[in-house]
Design a protein around this motif. Structure first.
Motif, PDB file in Angstrom:
ATOM      1  N   GLY A  16       0.813  -1.217   0.000  1.00  0.00           N
ATOM      2  CA  GLY A  16       0.000   0.000   0.000  1.00  0.00           C
ATOM      3  C   GLY A  16       0.840   1.258   0.000  1.00  0.00           C
ATOM      4  N   LEU A  17       1.952   1.222   0.731  1.00  0.00           N
ATOM      5  CA  LEU A  17       2.837   2.381   0.783  1.00  0.00           C
ATOM      6  C   LEU A  17       3.565   2.586  -0.542  1.00  0.00           C
ATOM      7  N   VAL A  18       4.066   1.511  -1.117  1.00  0.00           N
ATOM      8  CA  VAL A  18       4.859   1.618  -2.344  1.00  0.00           C
ATOM      9  C   VAL A  18       3.992   2.012  -3.536  1.00  0.00           C
ATOM     10  N   THR A  19       2.798   1.443  -3.620  1.00  0.00           N
ATOM     11  CA  THR A  19       1.930   1.724  -4.765  1.00  0.00           C
ATOM     12  C   THR A  19       1.161   3.031  -4.620  1.00  0.00           C
ATOM     13  N   GLY A  20       1.128   3.578  -3.400  1.00  0.00           N
ATOM     14  CA  GLY A  20       0.376   4.801  -3.171  1.00  0.00           C
ATOM     15  C   GLY A  20      -1.095   4.587  -2.929  1.00  0.00           C
ATOM     16  N   THR A  21      -1.533   3.341  -2.843  1.00  0.00           N
ATOM     17  CA  THR A  21      -2.952   3.081  -2.584  1.00  0.00           C
ATOM     18  C   THR A  21      -3.329   3.382  -1.136  1.00  0.00           C
ATOM     19  N   LEU A  22      -2.333   3.457  -0.268  1.00  0.00           N
ATOM     20  CA  LEU A  22      -2.567   3.841   1.128  1.00  0.00           C
ATOM     21  C   LEU A  22      -2.249   5.320   1.294  1.00  0.00           C
ATOM     22  N   PRO A  23      -3.242   6.179   1.549  1.00  0.00           N
ATOM     23  CA  PRO A  23      -2.958   7.603   1.780  1.00  0.00           C
ATOM     24  C   PRO A  23      -2.010   7.746   2.960  1.00  0.00           C
ATOM     25  N   TRP A  24      -1.084   8.711   2.863  1.00  0.00           N
ATOM     26  CA  TRP A  24      -0.050   8.798   3.896  1.00  0.00           C
ATOM     27  C   TRP A  24       0.345  10.243   4.141  1.00  0.00           C
TER      28      TRP A  24
END
Length: 206
Positions: free
Chosen positions: A178-186
């Motif tokens: 999720g972090l690498v693909t950007g699917t997890l907002p951060w």
């Protein structure tokens, strides 16, 4: 912050919460309880006031005002200083890769959003190496025990830990994706407005 000073998990959570705005200790206590952060650290009024006083002495927060509401005691409001912000980030960077202090890791994970996405990925990659190594130790131990016909009843705890390590690795790999693909907002881009953030509740996590 002096090099000899080590923040407690409670201190980290108090400093991190002050990122959201100036608050007095009672407000911090109420907000942490509303979010059910007592899942992570004990939230005792006396301990919180003591910790706030220590953080002020160490130059991590500063008093910005005193107010009184009716007949209630005066309440001192505190502001997070740059040194306090840096202290949180340093603590999270130190604890996020670890596997031998699960309580501290949970707090570090809860505050990992204060770090850049790429930093978190790198720290979790270091943690993954330790998890894999620990899993191999447990698997090897189980294999040798079976070869020696060690009674099963003596191995149930080791078996449980091996299963938990498999689950932990699967969860962490999902988080990394999720972090690498950007699917997890951060980070800041993944937050609602300041007003909304200040009133986020974690009651559903209880």
């Amino acid at each position: 912050m002096p090099e000899t000073t080590r923040l407690t998990p409670l201190a980290v959570m108090l400093l991190a919460t002050l990122r959201e705005g100036d608050m007095h200790p009672y407000e911090l206590l109420r907000l942490l309880r509303d979010r059910r952060d007592d899942r992570l650290v004990p939230l005792q009024k006396g301990t919180i006031y003591h910790t706030i006083a220590r953080l002020e002495r160490e130059g991590l927060i500063a008093e910005v005002g005193v107010d009184r509401d009716g007949n209630r005691p005066e309440r001192t409001t505190y502001r997070l200083l740059d040194a306090g912000r840096d202290a949180v980030d340093s603590w999270v960077r130190a604890e996020l890769p670890q596997i031998d202090r699960p309580g501290d890791f949970r707090v570090a994970l809860a505050e990992a959003h204060n770090l850049d996405r790429d930093d978190v990925v790198a720290l979790l990659d270091r943690r993954r190496e330790l998890l894999v190594a620990s899993r191999e130790v447990h698997r090897d131990g189980l294999s040798r025990a079976r070869e020696r016909a060690v009674p099963h009843q003596f191995m149930v705890e080791v078996e449980r830990q091996a299963v938990l390590l498999d689950a932990e690795l699967a969860w962490q790999d999902s988080l990394r994706h999720g972090l690498v693909t950007g699917t997890l907002p951060w980070g800041v881009d993944g937050l609602p407005s300041h007003h909304q953030r200040l009133h986020v509740s974690k009651e559903t996590l209880a």
